[in-house]
Scaffold this motif. Structure first.
Motif, PDB file in Angstrom:
ATOM      1  N   LEU A 124       0.823  -1.216   0.000  1.00  0.00           N
ATOM      2  CA  LEU A 124       0.000   0.000   0.000  1.00  0.00           C
ATOM      3  C   LEU A 124       0.855   1.264   0.000  1.00  0.00           C
ATOM      4  CD1 LEU A 124      -2.698  -1.123   2.598  1.00  0.00           C
ATOM      5  CD2 LEU A 124      -2.927  -1.034   0.123  1.00  0.00           C
ATOM      6  N   GLY A 125       2.004   1.217   0.660  1.00  0.00           N
ATOM      7  CA  GLY A 125       2.869   2.394   0.737  1.00  0.00           C
ATOM      8  C   GLY A 125       3.614   2.667  -0.548  1.00  0.00           C
ATOM      9  N   ALA A 126       3.729   1.646  -1.397  1.00  0.00           N
ATOM     10  CA  ALA A 126       4.463   1.833  -2.652  1.00  0.00           C
ATOM     11  C   ALA A 126       3.829   2.923  -3.509  1.00  0.00           C
ATOM     12  CB  ALA A 126       4.515   0.520  -3.428  1.00  0.00           C
ATOM     13  N   ASP A 127       2.510   3.074  -3.423  1.00  0.00           N
ATOM     14  CA  ASP A 127       1.831   4.117  -4.201  1.00  0.00           C
ATOM     15  C   ASP A 127       2.320   5.495  -3.769  1.00  0.00           C
ATOM     16  OD1 ASP A 127       0.114   5.416  -5.905  1.00  0.00           O
ATOM     17  OD2 ASP A 127      -1.615   5.234  -4.590  1.00  0.00           O
ATOM     18  N   ILE A 178      -8.035   8.879  11.005  1.00  0.00           N
ATOM     19  CA  ILE A 178      -9.073   8.116  10.291  1.00  0.00           C
ATOM     20  C   ILE A 178      -8.904   6.626  10.573  1.00  0.00           C
ATOM     21  CG2 ILE A 178      -9.856   7.417   7.986  1.00  0.00           C
ATOM     22  CD1 ILE A 178      -9.327  10.285   7.051  1.00  0.00           C
ATOM     23  N   ILE A 179      -7.664   6.159  10.599  1.00  0.00           N
ATOM     24  CA  ILE A 179      -7.388   4.752  10.911  1.00  0.00           C
ATOM     25  C   ILE A 179      -7.898   4.412  12.313  1.00  0.00           C
ATOM     26  CG2 ILE A 179      -5.515   3.124  11.443  1.00  0.00           C
ATOM     27  CD1 ILE A 179      -3.962   4.404   9.110  1.00  0.00           C
ATOM     28  N   GLU A 180      -7.692   5.304  13.256  1.00  0.00           N
ATOM     29  CA  GLU A 180      -8.129   5.059  14.637  1.00  0.00           C
ATOM     30  C   GLU A 180      -9.643   4.980  14.746  1.00  0.00           C
ATOM     31  OE1 GLU A 180      -6.513   8.126  17.059  1.00  0.00           O
ATOM     32  OE2 GLU A 180      -4.542   7.176  17.245  1.00  0.00           O
ATOM     33  N   HIS A 181     -10.341   5.872  14.075  1.00  0.00           N
ATOM     34  CA  HIS A 181     -11.792   5.962  14.244  1.00  0.00           C
ATOM     35  C   HIS A 181     -12.575   5.127  13.235  1.00  0.00           C
ATOM     36  CE1 HIS A 181     -10.461   9.487  16.551  1.00  0.00           C
ATOM     37  NE2 HIS A 181     -11.563   9.307  17.243  1.00  0.00           N
ATOM     38  N   PHE A 182     -11.924   4.727  12.136  1.00  0.00           N
ATOM     39  CA  PHE A 182     -12.594   3.884  11.134  1.00  0.00           C
ATOM     40  C   PHE A 182     -11.659   2.732  10.753  1.00  0.00           C
ATOM     41  CE2 PHE A 182     -14.255   8.188  10.723  1.00  0.00           C
ATOM     42  CZ  PHE A 182     -15.631   7.968  10.813  1.00  0.00           C
ATOM     43  N   ILE A 214      -1.128   8.633  -0.216  1.00  0.00           N
ATOM     44  CA  ILE A 214      -1.127   8.624   1.245  1.00  0.00           C
ATOM     45  C   ILE A 214      -2.375   7.967   1.819  1.00  0.00           C
ATOM     46  CG2 ILE A 214      -1.135  10.122   3.294  1.00  0.00           C
ATOM     47  CD1 ILE A 214       0.655  12.056   1.792  1.00  0.00           C
ATOM     48  N   GLU A 215      -3.512   8.109   1.145  1.00  0.00           N
ATOM     49  CA  GLU A 215      -4.776   7.585   1.678  1.00  0.00           C
ATOM     50  C   GLU A 215      -4.896   6.076   1.562  1.00  0.00           C
ATOM     51  OE1 GLU A 215      -5.563   7.180  -2.544  1.00  0.00           O
ATOM     52  OE2 GLU A 215      -4.469   8.653  -1.357  1.00  0.00           O
ATOM     53  N   ALA A 216      -3.969   5.438   0.820  1.00  0.00           N
ATOM     54  CA  ALA A 216      -4.107   4.007   0.514  1.00  0.00           C
ATOM     55  C   ALA A 216      -4.164   3.133   1.762  1.00  0.00           C
ATOM     56  CB  ALA A 216      -2.957   3.556  -0.388  1.00  0.00           C
ATOM     57  N   VAL A 217      -3.386   3.479   2.785  1.00  0.00           N
ATOM     58  CA  VAL A 217      -3.338   2.654   3.994  1.00  0.00           C
ATOM     59  C   VAL A 217      -4.696   2.653   4.694  1.00  0.00           C
ATOM     60  CG1 VAL A 217      -2.232   2.331   6.244  1.00  0.00           C
ATOM     61  CG2 VAL A 217      -0.870   3.072   4.280  1.00  0.00           C
ATOM     62  N   ARG A 252       1.524   2.097  11.980  1.00  0.00           N
ATOM     63  CA  ARG A 252       2.954   1.889  11.734  1.00  0.00           C
ATOM     64  C   ARG A 252       3.247   1.958  10.233  1.00  0.00           C
ATOM     65  NH1 ARG A 252       5.669  -3.077  14.697  1.00  0.00           N
ATOM     66  NH2 ARG A 252       5.010  -1.762  16.442  1.00  0.00           N
ATOM     67  N   THR A 253       2.369   1.377   9.427  1.00  0.00           N
ATOM     68  CA  THR A 253       2.535   1.439   7.969  1.00  0.00           C
ATOM     69  C   THR A 253       2.488   2.887   7.488  1.00  0.00           C
ATOM     70  OG1 THR A 253       1.463  -0.720   7.747  1.00  0.00           O
ATOM     71  CG2 THR A 253       1.620   0.635   5.772  1.00  0.00           C
ATOM     72  N   MET A 254       1.569   3.661   8.043  1.00  0.00           N
ATOM     73  CA  MET A 254       1.452   5.071   7.670  1.00  0.00           C
ATOM     74  C   MET A 254       2.725   5.835   8.028  1.00  0.00           C
ATOM     75  SD  MET A 254      -0.476   7.393   6.300  1.00  0.00           S
ATOM     76  CE  MET A 254      -2.172   6.872   6.341  1.00  0.00           C
ATOM     77  N   LEU A 255       3.311   5.515   9.182  1.00  0.00           N
ATOM     78  CA  LEU A 255       4.556   6.176   9.596  1.00  0.00           C
ATOM     79  C   LEU A 255       5.685   5.845   8.632  1.00  0.00           C
ATOM     80  CD1 LEU A 255       6.184   7.825  11.661  1.00  0.00           C
ATOM     81  CD2 LEU A 255       6.559   5.694  12.928  1.00  0.00           C
ATOM     82  N   TYR A 256       5.814   4.554   8.274  1.00  0.00           N
ATOM     83  CA  TYR A 256       6.855   4.152   7.325  1.00  0.00           C
ATOM     84  C   TYR A 256       6.708   4.924   6.015  1.00  0.00           C
ATOM     85  CZ  TYR A 256       7.742   0.000  10.275  1.00  0.00           C
ATOM     86  OH  TYR A 256       8.047  -0.846  11.303  1.00  0.00           O
ATOM     87  N   MET A 257       5.476   5.016   5.530  1.00  0.00           N
ATOM     88  CA  MET A 257       5.247   5.670   4.249  1.00  0.00           C
ATOM     89  C   MET A 257       5.545   7.169   4.337  1.00  0.00           C
ATOM     90  SD  MET A 257       1.957   5.582   1.704  1.00  0.00           S
ATOM     91  CE  MET A 257       0.867   6.337   2.889  1.00  0.00           C
ATOM     92  N   ALA A 258       5.108   7.820   5.415  1.00  0.00           N
ATOM     93  CA  ALA A 258       5.322   9.261   5.558  1.00  0.00           C
ATOM     94  C   ALA A 258       6.819   9.590   5.613  1.00  0.00           C
ATOM     95  CB  ALA A 258       4.622   9.772   6.815  1.00  0.00           C
TER      96      ALA A 258
END
Length: 660
Positions: free
Chosen positions: A47-50, A94-98, A248-251, A268-274
């Motif tokens: 997902l982060g590759a995008d 968004i990940i936390e709440h959805f 960025i929204e892919a995760v 964690r995936t979002m952090l790696y990508m950012a």
């Protein structure tokens, strides 16, 4: 002889399909979810590759848009880094709440309205079609940067072939496709770490002279075009480089495929990508400026940079080639996001009746085959229509991405304000979402203004057309639902024949086998139709139901167990109804992803046990049929009838009117 040939052909076709796509997965395997879910590193790749790959076209587009004002690249690097972290932070909330996934579609639906959700979802679907197209087109650009100009006519066929290959890979499954492409991602990261690391260190002595050039250029242009002119140049370049943030929204959209605990894995995936996207984008802007990179015909800006940086190295040409080819290959990996997240958004919208419900179904490999085929087919058409023009595709891509971003940021701001009593940190979160809303809406506005005639109009047209189609589909499903509710009134006035028949079913007596999908008016109406049209013929009733696992229920072992129990309870109600009507009754059930493939073997087994049996199933009929009904409503009854009758089993379809 004909039947043998037919069987051999079917066997050959089945074997070929299994070889290409893979064997059927066992839906009842308790460890299945753990096996196919992605842990953070694989999620970062899949997902982060995008997001990471957008450094291949976002920063170059922004830098080229600066024209002679290249010293502003320093501010672009800072602005890009801040924007990445602001959007990433917002999507972490968004990940936390959805945590169920769905991203912008779910956020807009639950925080604003269903209509806003449809707009956001439609924009996301077009976005993911363009994710595939722009990634593959950019891949072609990178590959052909190192090939003779005479080879350029082969670029479009090459891109189309890559899309076809990715369709096949994704039909095998998400985890399988990510594992195949993982080495490419790792080579890209290593190659670009060397490129940017050496590029910055080798020209570190140039930092002071470049800083002086930045200061003198700013002073000169301040006097020539004024602060407003400088800001106009900066914001135009900043907006046209909006492709940098497109993944960025892919995760948040793909949370369904994350390994438990999903929220922790997603964050964690979002952090790696950012972090990776920020380092790549800022590093590229700095290297463009330090190495004084300028566009060259037939080459991408990153290809020019790699050629310059590695020019003095032994085997420098080979290193530059590996770097750019890894970039091209990563863009193929990035196209995965369209195949992973696009069908999931489609499935969420199908479950809510905005799209045909067939898009929520899973294949025997537990992939959303219909969604994958549609995304890939649409990407092929867009590739051919735009002739693989990266500039046009990025413009189309960025518009829908930032439309979704803007809706999501507004939705989350609204969510925290409405829930400020229960959300203790609402004052901390709202400013971030509001800043994100301003940034995203600004980029969206400028991009539409600048690029309306260069592909922007097509995005707006396609998205608007999809939104309109969604509303037409939803309206049809609502009318059918209202009609079916009238049938449910039968549940309140069900007649009772007298003494309840508790005798076990007798395999030697005449047996009616009815396929049902749940205890509701539709199934009960079919049951009464059988009794009415075949009075006194049948003494046994066998009810058959398949617990269908679709994207809405394929979330864990607990959901599968609940689905199985719900199916069993519905069948027991049918059995009680038949017994109350004086029949001996029983039920059979199974669980699977495809009704026809799962039901037919069950029915054949019943036919062997009950020699004097007739199979019945209901099918919706409409006063005015049109070609779209077969796409909006499955034709399971006809498919089962064809398969069973070919096996010599009598099957009758009872028409059920859907009053509208």
């Amino acid at each position: 002889m004909g039947s043998r040939d037919s069987w051999n052909w079917e066997d050959i076709r089945s074997g070929a399909r299994r070889t290409i796509i893979g064997a059927r997965k066992n839906i009842e395997d308790p460890s299945l979810f753990h096996k196919i879910a992605l842990f953070p590193l694989l999620a970062w790749i899949g997902l982060g590759a995008d997001g990471v790959s957008s450094s291949s076209y976002g920063p170059p587009e922004a830098f080229i848009a600066l024209g002679p004002y290249t010293y502003l690249a320093v501010f672009l690097a800072i602005g890009t880094a801040l924007t990445v972290f602001i959007i990433s932070y917002a999507y972490t909330r968004i990940i936390e709440h959805f945590p169920g996934g769905g991203g912008g579609y779910i956020v807009a639906t639950h925080t604003i309205s269903e209509r806003a959700g449809v707009v956001s979802g439609s924009a996301l679907l077009i976005d993911y079609m363009l994710t595939i197209t722009v990634s593959i087109a950019a891949c072609g650009e990178a590959v052909f940067s190192f090939l003779p100009l005479s080879w350029q006519p082969w670029k479009l066929p090459f891109a189309c072939l890559l899309i076809l290959i990715l369709i096949v890979i994704n039909l095998r499954g998400v985890r399988e496709s990510v594992l195949i492409l993982a080495p490419i991602f790792l080579v890209f990261i290593a190659a670009h770490a060397i490129l940017l690391g050496y590029g910055l260190l080798a020209h570190a002595p140039q930092i002071v002279p470049v800083a002086a050039t930045i200061q003198s250029g700013f002073s000169r242009d301040l006097a020539a075009i004024g602060l407003v002119g400088i800001l106009a140049v900066f914001f135009r370049a900043y907006s046209l480089g909006g492709g940098t943030y497109t993944g960025i929204e892919a995760v948040a959209n793909g949370m369904q495929i994350m390994r438990e605990p999903r929220v922790k894995t997603g964050k964690r995936t979002m952090l790696y990508m950012a972090l990776s996207l920020t380092a790549l984008s800022a590093g590229l802007f700095a290297c463009y400026l330090l190495w004084d990179i300028r566009p060259v015909a037939g080459q991408t800006l990153n290809a020019v940079l790699a050629g310059s940086v590695f020019a003095g190295w032994p085997l420098g040409g080979l290193l530059a080639l590996i770097t750019i080819f890894s970039e091209a290959a990563l863009l193929c990996v990035a196209a995965q996001t369209g195949f992973i997240d696009g069908p999931r958004v489609m499935a969420n919208m199908a479950i809510d009746s905005w799209l045909p419900r067939s898009f929520a179904l899973l294949s025997e490999r537990l992939t959303m085959t219909n969604g994958i085929l549609l995304m890939g087919g649409a990407a092929l058409l867009l590739m051919l229509f735009t002739h693989g023009s990266v500039m046009i595709l990025i413009t189309m891509y960025a518009i829908n991405v930032f439309l979704t971003f803007s809706i999501s940021e507004y939705g989350m701001s609204r969510f925290f304000y409405k829930n400020r009593v229960t959300e203790k940190d609402w004052k901390q979160h709202i400013p971030i979402h509001l800043i994100g809303l301003v940034l995203c809406s600004t980029i969206l506005t400028i991009t539409i203004f600048e690029k309306l005639g260069e592909g922007g109009w097509l995005t707006i047209f396609l998205t608007s057309a999809l939104v309109g189609l969604c509303f037409l589909i939803h309206r049809h499903y609502q009318k059918v639902t209202r009609g079916l509710r009238k049938l449910d009134s039968l549940l309140d006035v069900m007649p009772v024949a007298g003494t309840k028949n508790i005798d076990p079913v007798n395999p030697h007596k005449m047996t009616a086998v009815q396929l049902v999908t749940g205890f509701h008016g539709f199934g009960v109406n079919t049951f009464y139709s059988v009794i009415k049209n075949f009075p006194g013929i049948y003494e046994n009733f066998i009810f058959v139901s398949i617990a269908v696992v679709d994207s809405g229920t394929f979330k864990g072992a607990a959901e599968l167990k609940a689905l199985s129990e719900s199916t069993k309870k519905g069948l027991e109600k049918y059995v009680d109804l038949a017994r109350e009507m004086g029949f001996s009754a029983d039920y059979r059930m199974d669980i699977g992803t495809d009704v026809v493939d799962t039901a037919v073997p069950v029915c054949r087994e019943i036919a062997r046990e009950f020699q004097n049996s007739t199979f019945f199933t209901g099918q919706l009929v409409f006063r005015h049929e049109n070609p779209f009904h077969k796409y909006l409503h499955n034709e399971t009854a006809f498919a089962i009838q064809r398969r069973l009758q070919y096996s010599g089993i009598t099957t009758v379809i009872m028409p059920i009117r859907a009053e509208k």
